[in-house]
Design a protein around this motif. Structure first.
Motif, mmCIF file in Angstrom:
data_model
loop_
_atom_site.group_PDB
_atom_site.id
_atom_site.type_symbol
_atom_site.label_atom_id
_atom_site.label_comp_id
_atom_site.label_asym_id
_atom_site.label_seq_id
_atom_site.Cartn_x
_atom_site.Cartn_y
_atom_site.Cartn_z
ATOM 1 N N PHE A 2 44.313 10.358 -18.907
ATOM 2 C CA PHE A 2 43.791 9.363 -17.973
ATOM 3 C C PHE A 2 44.564 8.046 -18.066
ATOM 4 O O PHE A 2 44.767 7.363 -17.058
ATOM 5 C CB PHE A 2 42.301 9.148 -18.220
ATOM 6 N N ARG A 3 45.030 7.696 -19.266
ATOM 7 C CA ARG A 3 45.854 6.495 -19.355
ATOM 8 C C ARG A 3 47.214 6.733 -18.701
ATOM 9 O O ARG A 3 47.770 5.824 -18.063
ATOM 10 C CB ARG A 3 46.041 6.062 -20.816
ATOM 11 N N ILE A 4 47.765 7.943 -18.863
ATOM 12 C CA ILE A 4 49.012 8.274 -18.167
ATOM 13 C C ILE A 4 48.839 8.052 -16.661
ATOM 14 O O ILE A 4 49.702 7.476 -16.001
ATOM 15 C CB ILE A 4 49.425 9.728 -18.461
ATOM 16 N N ALA A 5 47.690 8.496 -16.133
ATOM 17 C CA ALA A 5 47.429 8.317 -14.703
ATOM 18 C C ALA A 5 47.408 6.840 -14.329
ATOM 19 O O ALA A 5 47.979 6.439 -13.305
ATOM 20 C CB ALA A 5 46.105 8.979 -14.340
ATOM 21 N N ARG A 6 46.751 6.017 -15.158
ATOM 22 C CA ARG A 6 46.676 4.582 -14.840
ATOM 23 C C ARG A 6 48.053 3.927 -14.894
ATOM 24 O O ARG A 6 48.401 3.099 -14.033
ATOM 25 C CB ARG A 6 45.702 3.894 -15.807
ATOM 26 N N GLU A 7 48.859 4.288 -15.910
ATOM 27 C CA GLU A 7 50.190 3.684 -16.025
ATOM 28 C C GLU A 7 51.090 4.124 -14.876
ATOM 29 O O GLU A 7 51.882 3.330 -14.364
ATOM 30 C CB GLU A 7 50.823 4.051 -17.373
ATOM 31 N N LEU A 8 50.964 5.375 -14.444
ATOM 32 C CA LEU A 8 51.744 5.831 -13.287
ATOM 33 C C LEU A 8 51.332 5.074 -12.030
ATOM 34 O O LEU A 8 52.181 4.737 -11.192
ATOM 35 C CB LEU A 8 51.557 7.335 -13.093
ATOM 36 N N GLY A 9 50.028 4.791 -11.898
ATOM 37 C CA GLY A 9 49.566 4.003 -10.762
ATOM 38 C C GLY A 9 50.164 2.605 -10.783
ATOM 39 O O GLY A 9 50.544 2.063 -9.731
ATOM 40 N N ARG A 10 50.239 2.012 -11.969
ATOM 41 C CA ARG A 10 50.846 0.675 -12.080
ATOM 42 C C ARG A 10 52.328 0.719 -11.759
ATOM 43 O O ARG A 10 52.869 -0.199 -11.130
ATOM 44 C CB ARG A 10 50.601 0.127 -13.488
ATOM 45 N N LEU A 11 52.996 1.778 -12.197
ATOM 46 C CA LEU A 11 54.415 1.908 -11.896
ATOM 47 C C LEU A 11 54.634 2.089 -10.399
ATOM 48 O O LEU A 11 55.554 1.505 -9.819
ATOM 49 C CB LEU A 11 54.982 3.108 -12.668
ATOM 50 N N ALA A 12 53.766 2.860 -9.764
ATOM 51 C CA ALA A 12 53.882 3.058 -8.318
ATOM 52 C C ALA A 12 53.651 1.754 -7.561
ATOM 53 O O ALA A 12 54.254 1.503 -6.516
ATOM 54 C CB ALA A 12 52.893 4.126 -7.856
ATOM 55 N N ALA A 13 52.766 0.898 -8.097
ATOM 56 C CA ALA A 13 52.504 -0.394 -7.453
ATOM 57 C C ALA A 13 53.728 -1.297 -7.509
ATOM 58 O O ALA A 13 53.920 -2.155 -6.636
ATOM 59 C CB ALA A 13 51.316 -1.072 -8.121
ATOM 60 N N ILE A 14 54.576 -1.103 -8.517
ATOM 61 C CA ILE A 14 55.789 -1.923 -8.646
ATOM 62 C C ILE A 14 56.915 -1.375 -7.774
ATOM 63 O O ILE A 14 57.559 -2.108 -7.019
ATOM 64 C CB ILE A 14 56.253 -1.964 -10.123
ATOM 65 N N ASP A 15 57.151 -0.070 -7.871
ATOM 66 C CA ASP A 15 58.308 0.543 -7.213
ATOM 67 C C ASP A 15 57.977 1.264 -5.918
ATOM 68 O O ASP A 15 58.883 1.723 -5.217
ATOM 69 C CB ASP A 15 58.980 1.541 -8.172
ATOM 70 N N GLY A 16 56.697 1.390 -5.600
ATOM 71 C CA GLY A 16 56.315 2.134 -4.417
ATOM 72 C C GLY A 16 56.251 3.629 -4.643
ATOM 73 O O GLY A 16 55.753 4.375 -3.806
#
Length: 369
Positions: A213-227
Motif C-alpha cells: 500500500f505504501r508502494i501504491a502511495r509513492e507511485l501516486g506521488r511520482l505520477a503527480a510529478i511526472d504525469g
C-alpha cells in the motif's frame, strides 16, 4: 481499529502501519485454528452463572484536553500571498485565534488545506490530511513533545519535521512566521527534481519493506510529478537486480506485459494499477533476498565467446561479455547471442526463451532509463 469508550474518548488499537492493529484475540477465536468456541448461551449457561462472561469498563486515564479542542476553518485568497525566491509566504490567520493553550484551526491557503496548532514550541503547521489514508489531522491528538497522533490508524508524526514514528510516509509540514500579529505559512513546493528524488528514496524504502500500500502511495506521488509512474519499473528493476543471484523471476517477465497493458489503457487509475502490479511483484520476489556481489567487470563483446561461456556455465565471464555488449550497442547487440544460447537447450527449459523476449520488450520500452 479504534473503539469508543465512555465519555466519548477514543482509544486506538492499531499497530501503526495501517493493519488491523494489536487487537486482543477474541474468546471465540481459536489460537491455532480449528472451530471457534461456542458462545456461553450455546453451552447452556445463563447470565450470572459461573463461566458466563462479564463486561468490565477499563478505567483509562483522561484524554488530554487538546483532543477536544475546537477546530476552526478559514479561507484565504491568493492575493494574500507573497512570493520570494524559494519561498511562497501565504497569510493564514490572525495570531489571536491561536493564543489559547492547545488551540488549533484549519485554513485553506494557496490551494492547500493546512492545520495550525498552538504548541509549547510556537505555532506549527502541517498538511491536514494524513499521508496514510487522508484522515483530517486537526482532529488528532497532540502531546507535549509535538507528536501528532492520527485518530484513524494511530499513525504518529512529529510536527517539527514531519518524521513518522514508525518509519513510513512522512507528513508535509510548513514553515511558519508570526509577523505583526498575523500568521504566515510558507506554502512553496519543492523543486520537481528534489521532490522526485525524495519520492524515489521513499519508494525504495517501501520496496525494502514489501509494503504494497505504501508502494501504491509513492507511485501516486511520482505520477503527480511526472504525469506517469511507468519509469518506476526501471527503478524497481535496478533496485532488485542484485538480489536475484540466480537470475530472473516471473516478476520481470510480468513487468513487460504490465507495461504493454499500461500503454494500451486509458485513464490515470488504470495506468497506475498496471505499474503497481509490476513493481509490487518485483518487491515481493525480492523480499528477504540478500544482495549478491555480481562480477562488475566488462569484456569486449564476442558472440561466440558469449555463447561458449553460457554453455560452460561460466556465469562471471558470460556476465562480463554481456556487459561489454550492452556498452557496445544495448540489447540489440546481445539479442542474437542470447537467442543462440537459449535455443541450444530450449527442449529442456523453455522459460529462457520467454525471458529473452520479455527482456527485449523491457529494454525497448524503458530504453536507457
Amino acid at each position: 481499529m479504534s473503539c469508543m469508550r465512555p465519555g466519548g474518548r477514543w482509544r486506538a488499537f492499531d499497530n501503526g502501519r495501517g493493519g488491523e492493529g494489536n487487537r486482543a484475540p477474541s474468546a471465540r477465536t481459536p489460537p491455532c485454528g480449528g472451530r471457534p468456541a461456542k458462545h456461553p448461551v450455546q453451552r447452556g449457561l445463563q447470565k450470572g452463572e459461573a463461566g458466563y462472561p462479564v463486561r468490565q469498563l477499563v478505567n483509562l486515564p483522561p484524554a488530554p484536553a487538546i483532543a477536544y479542542a475546537t477546530v476552526r476553518t478559514c479561507r484565504r485568497t491568493t492575493s494574500d500571498t507573497v512570493e520570494r525566491k524559494d519561498s511562497r509566504w501565504s497569510l493564514a490567520a490572525d495570531a489571536r485565534t491561536l493564543r489559547e493553550e492547545n488551540a488549533r484551526m484549519t485554513v485553506r491557503v494557496d490551494g492547500k488545506h493546512i492545520a495550525l496548532f498552538a504548541t509549547p514550541d510556537g505555532i506549527l503547521a502541517c498538511n491536514n490530511r494524513c499521508p496514510h489514508e487522508g484522515y483530517p489531522l486537526a482532529e488528532g491528538t497532540l502531546d507535549n513533545g509535538c507528536w501528532l497522533t492520527c485518530h484513524w490508524h494511530n499513525w504518529k508524526f512529529n510536527l517539527k519535521d514531519g518524521a513518522n514514528l514508525y518509519g513510513g510516509d512522512r507528513l508535509r509540514v510548513y514553515p511558519v512566521e508570526v509577523r505583526d500579529g498575523r500568521i504566515w505559512v510558507d506554502t512553496a513546493d519543492e523543486p520537481p527534481e528534489e521532490k522526485r528524488a525524495r519520492v524515489r528514496r521513499d519508494l525504495h524504502a517501501a520496496l525494502e519493506d514489501n509494503d504494497y500500500f505504501r508502494i501504491a502511495r509513492e507511485l501516486g506521488r511520482l505520477a503527480a510529478i511526472d504525469g506517469d509512474a511507468a519509469l518506476a519499473v526501471a527503478d524497481a528493476i535496478e533496485w532488485s537486480a542484485e538480489r536475484f543471484e540466480f537470475g530472473w523471476t516471473h516478476a520481470y517477465a510480468g513487468a513487460a506485459d504490465w507495461l504493454a497493458l499500461h500503454d494500451e489503457r486509458q485513464g490515470q487509475d488504470a495506468k497506475l494499477t498496471c505499474v503497481l502490479e509490476a513493481v509490487g511483484h518485483i518487491a515481493d520476489d525480492a523480499l528477504r533476498q540478500p544482495r549478491y556481489a555480481f562480477d562488475s567487470g566488462s569484456e569486449p563483446y564476442d558472440e561466440d565467446a558469449f555463447v561458449a561461456a553460457v554453455e560452460d556455465e561460466d556465469v562471471a565471464r558470460a556476465s562480463r561479455i554481456a556487459r561489454g555488449g550492452l556498452h557496445l550497442g544495448g540489447f540489440d547487440a546481445l539479442d542474437r547471442g542470447l537467442v543462440r544460447a537459449v535455443l541450444s537447450h530450449y527442449s529442456g527449459f523453455g522459460h529462457s526463451l520467454i525471458y529473452v523476449d520479455k527482456a527485449r520488450s523491457l529494454c525497448r520500452r524503458l530504453g536507457d532509463a
